[in-house]
Design an enzyme around this catalytic site. Structure first.
Site, PDB file in Angstrom:
ATOM      1  N   CYS A 596       0.813  -1.123   0.038  1.00  0.00           N
ATOM      2  CA  CYS A 596       0.157  -0.060  -0.021  1.00  0.00           C
ATOM      3  C   CYS A 596       0.839   1.266  -0.269  1.00  0.00           C
ATOM      4  CB  CYS A 596      -0.956  -0.081   1.165  1.00  0.00           C
ATOM      5  SG  CYS A 596      -0.273  -0.201   2.694  1.00  0.00           S
ATOM      6  N   HIS A 873      -1.465   1.215   7.330  1.00  0.00           N
ATOM      7  CA  HIS A 873      -1.921   1.281   6.154  1.00  0.00           C
ATOM      8  C   HIS A 873      -1.877   2.498   5.479  1.00  0.00           C
ATOM      9  CE1 HIS A 873      -4.496  -0.106   2.960  1.00  0.00           C
ATOM     10  NE2 HIS A 873      -5.306   0.779   3.158  1.00  0.00           N
TER      11      HIS A 873
END
Length: 927
Positions: A596, A873
């Site tokens: 990510c 994230h």
């Protein structure tokens, strides 16, 4: 004294008072002395030109502007330090006396002409307007009896409040009728109604020019003063002669050179001579509109529209140093001019006046007590409405905040229940089964909801502070309200306070629930450290190429280079696309196992229109370097991926090939561990620049360039790239001795600014972080070259070269020295940053301050980080140039984003640009 040409008709005013209104100049107290001196020199030059041409009114206005500005310069605190330079540039008292004589002559002539014109029109008007004219005549008649200082005061007249002003902006406003901005030229090129004459040297034009059919070269070497348009036409080649003949039919003719900024260039310059030929020595042609000059020239246009140029990496030749370059050697005449870092970080911060912010941290609720006529019911009602307004605003803001917070609460509750089910299932399962991709996505989703909940809590706390400030301030003005009005306001305040306090209780409960989830998640990660997304089987397998083994290749310096070279040759890329596109540039990127961080950065780069167009049109292929470490492989993979993201066919794709090639050159990108998106971006920028660093910049004499340019040349090794021109800037580091004031400067290039966050503020401003970064810092033991010994000094940073794309990184991660093993922690500061009009003017060095390039940026991308070092994230928020709105890129999922949600405490890297938006159409795709 030079004689004027035939006097031109009156066109600006009816009296001298009208002209003096034109001579006012805006405030210049914040402008530096050397800038004002340069402006004064230009004003005097233009005034002399209008004087020679017989335009008495414009000459009068500019001479008045000049003296107003000169008075301002004399009043500057540092005038004594620059007095000698002012004398050198503008001349001494004798020069000013000659200029004053011209002004006196103009005043007498204009007074007579205005009175004659008024008398001819109407006797009434003449009588009414005679007084101001007489007043000025008396001033001129008594001029020789005044002292020098009194003469300046006299010329200030009724404009005393504007005498301390800046002619810099006024000058360019005056010239705006003669120049055309790059954005306007771009629009006219799309309509094919403009003819562009490029008067740069022939070799420069051949090296790089506009990709526009009605653009041609009028070479510098054939343009000489005194020639006619007909003789100039005879010296053009046949192709250029055809375009030259279109100057009478095109709506607009625009002249460009390398970097002329003024609408009236020096008459001895090439573009000045060409303008003179076309305006005064082209009798057979009637132009449909006045001829204009491109502001900033080809150098500026190529920065704004690189894809409309045949070679976007070309660099302009060095300009001659102007009269004020000697002042650039001293950045800070006094140490007292430098704001110190501890002065900023050690006090409550107030945003800079006029700075644009997403939302204000506080707003003023107190106003000066108005004068109220208590006999007037209307005035009393107005007072009540003024007091009620802050409460109404607070109530509206609270209502919107509660609505968003409650919606976020519901989503977080449902997601947490799903996660609890997963935790319970894993407890009961004897097998150590890794979490699935769906379960991992759920964790990422909860991280984002938790981050939003924390932001809503911060906003709720701020509202309570606002209420407390309002309550303390309104006591001073309660005497203006009736008892009923007081009661209404108190009840409204109590209701808001009650809702805020109720929300605070919910926020406290959410914090406790988050801690419980974090503890449970830590246990789960410890038991099942890998997820299905971390499966190495997902890594791309290179196809074995077919090549002639009889040709033995040279061994590479490293085995990683050799493997990457083998991988690139003759193969098919595997994007594993999923159909279902929602628009061009709105394709997601699959998570290949903690990728990510990579996805977030790629999406921000993909939404940089100039880079995207460069990739999808295959222009980058003309500038690939095969002699560097990465052999051009990185830019090939990035370009291929961007093309797929913009073909409009897929919902999401995989970046397997890019990840594999990156891993060949940097081992940390090869594994399945989470990496830092800022580290990835910095390395990627260097690789992309290196892959495209093929344009050779002509060598310049080292004694004819500035220290800044020498440092830039040393960094680039005389080879540049589009990446360099888009993303790279330069920092000037100035060190000043506190004993002898000796100043020393060094320069360093950057592709992003890395800013500290205040340690004592949960909420802060981007401008505060900037002020901290560019403030002074005390250093000890500096080897002063003047004192010849170690001294205390002050170090100060400024930007000596602003990039078109400005990337800003927040230092959120830091080493916790108190923890065992020096573990890293994350700062959760909520940074307020503007979506529009980020002004970088306060942070630039003197040399950059005079540059014509814009200093104001617009936000178009944000790389966000949620969670902690242990479990985090990344996502991206990007403003699409094609759709003119914001979107959220969360790995494979792309969704619309409300503008109000762009600013959050998750912001990690900001992407700003002053480049104009470009529509990426299907026609941009390479065949």
């Amino acid at each position: 004294m030079p004689k004027m040409a035939q006097v031109k008709d009156l066109h600006l005013g009816k009296t001298l008072n009208d002209l003096e209104k034109h001579s006012e100049i805006p405030d210049a107290r914040t402008k530096k002395t050397q800038i004002l001196v340069e402006s004064a020199r230009k004003l005097l030059r233009e005034a002399d030109r209008f004087y020679r041409e017989g335009d008495e009114e414009l000459a009068y206005v500019l001479y008045m502007k000049y003296f107003n500005l000169l008075h301002c310069i004399h009043g500057k605190p540092d005038y004594a330090e620059h007095k000698q330079t002012v004398r050198q540039v503008l001349g001494g008292n004798s020069n000013n006396k000659l200029t004053m004589n011209k002004l006196e002559e103009l005043s007498t002539s204009l007074t007579r002409r205005y009175e004659a014109k008024q008398l001819a029109n109407t006797t009434v008007q003449s009588a009414a307007l005679a007084t101001p004219s007489l007043k000025h005549s008396e001033r001129v008649r008594d001029y020789n009896e005044l002292s020098a200082s009194e003469k300046f005061d006299l010329l200030k007249g009724d404009s005393a409040t504007t005498a301390t002003s800046n002619a810099y902006n006024s000058y360019y406003t005056l010239q705006s009728l003669n120049v055309m901005k790059c954005q306007e030229l771009f629009e006219r090129m799309k309509q094919n109604n403009v003819l562009i004459m490029d008067c740069r040297p022939r070799i420069d034009y051949e090296m790089s020019h506009l990709t526009y059919h009605y653009c041609f070269n009028v070479p510098e070497d054939i343009i000489t003063a005194g020639m006619s348009a007909g003789k100039l036409q005879d010296k053009l080649d046949n192709g250029s002669k055809v375009l030259w003949s279109a100057r009478s039919v095109k709506e607009q003719v625009v002249l460009i050179d390398w970097n002329t900024k003024d609408g009236n260039p020096p008459p001895t310059s090439t573009i000045g001579i060409l303008l003179e030929i076309l305006q005064n020595w082209d009798p057979d042609v009637i132009y449909r509109s006045p001829i204009k000059i491109l502001q900033g020239g080809y150098e500026f246009f190529i920065m704004m529209y690189p894809t409309l140029c045949t070679n976007p990496s070309v660099q302009a030749p060095q300009q001659n140093n102007n009269d004020l370059d000697l002042l650039d050697e001293i950045e800070y005449p006094s140490i007292n001019d430098i704001t110190m870092k501890d002065e900023i970080s050690g006090q409550s911060y107030t945003p800079r006046p006029g700075s644009s912010m997403a939302r204000p941290l506080t707003f003023t609720v107190t106003q000066p007590v108005p004068s109220v006529d208590r006999s007037s019911k209307m005035a009393a009602m107005k007072t009540y409405e003024q007091k009620q307004k802050p409460i109404v605003e607070l109530a509206k803001e609270q209502e919107e905040l509660l609505e968003k917070a409650q919606a976020n609460d519901e989503q977080l509750k449902r997601a947490s229940q799903k996660l609890d089910t997963i935790f319970e299932k894993n407890k009961q399962s004897p097998e150590k089964k890794p979490m699935t991709a769906t379960e991992t996505e759920l964790l990422y989703y909860i991280m984002q909801l938790e981050s939003a909940a924390a932001d809503y809590k911060t906003e709720n706390d701020r509202l309570l502070d606002e209420i407390e400030k309002y309550k303390s301030n309104k006591k001073d003005q309660e005497h203006e309200l009736t008892p009923n009005e007081k009661e209404d306001l108190e009840e409204a305040t109590r209701q808001i306070e009650h809702k805020i306090q109720e929300r605070q209780k919910l926020d406290e409960q959410l914090v406790r629930e988050k801690l419980q989830r974090d503890q449970q998640l830590a246990k789960t990660i410890a038991r099942f450290p890998r997820t299905s997304l971390d499966n190495e089987d997902d890594m791309p397998k290179p196809k074995i190429p077919q090549f002639d083994r009889s040709v033995k290749p040279h061994l590479s310096a490293t085995t990683t280079q050799s493997s990457a070279s083998t991988y690139i040759i003759d193969r098919q890329r595997d994007f594993s696309p999923m159909p279902g596109a929602i628009g061009r540039g709105l394709t997601g990127l699959k998570n290949l196992g903690n990728t990510c961080y990579m996805n977030s950065i790629i999406q921000c780069l993909s939404n940089t229109p100039q880079l995207t167009e460069y990739c999808i049109t295959d222009k980058y292929k003309n500038y690939i370097s095969r002699s560097n470490k990465t052999k051009g492989h990185i830019v090939e993979e990035v370009a291929a991926l961007i093309k797929v993201l913009w073909n409009g066919n897929y919902k999401c794709v995989a970046s397997k090939d890019l990840r594999y090639v990156l891993g060949q050159y940097q081992q940390i990108f090869r594994g399945i561990e989470q990496q830092d998106s800022h580290e990835f971006l910095t390395i990627l920028m260097d690789w992309l620049h290196s892959d495209l660093q093929t344009l050779t910049v002509p060598e310049k004499p080292r004694d004819n360039i500035t220290a800044s340019e020498k440092a830039w040349l040393e960094f680039t090794k005389a080879k540049e790239s589009l990446i360099l021109h888009l993303f790279y800037g330069q920092i000037k580091s100035t060190v000043k001795c506190v004993d002898c004031n000796k100043e020393s400067a060094t320069y360093e290039c950057f592709s992003n600014l890395s800013l500290e966050l205040p340690s004592n503020a949960n909420v802060c401003y981007l401008s505060q972080c900037m002020d901290m970064y560019f403030s002074g810092e005390r250093i000890h033991g500096w080897n002063c070259p003047n004192c010849k010994k170690k001294r205390d000094a002050v170090k100060k940073l400024d930007i000596s070269k602003l990039p078109p794309v400005l990337v800003i990184h927040f230092k959120r991660f830091y080493a916790d020295t108190d923890a065992i093993g020096n573990s890293y922690k994350k700062k959760q500061n909520y940074v307020r940053f503007p979506l529009e009009n980020l002004d970088m003017t306060p942070y630039i060095a003197k040399s950059e301050s005079r540059s014509v390039t814009p200093k104001t940026y617009q936000l178009y991308g944000v790389s966000n980080h949620y969670g902690s070092m242990e479990s985090g994230h990344y996502t991206a928020f990007c403003k699409s140039g094609n759709y003119g709105r914001w979107f959220k890129f969360d790995d494979q999922v792309v969704s619309p984003l409300d503008t109000s949600n762009v600013v959050s405490s998750a912001a990690y890297i900001l992407f700003y640009t002053w480049l104009p938006p470009i529509q990426i159409s299907e026609n941009n795709n390479a065949n």
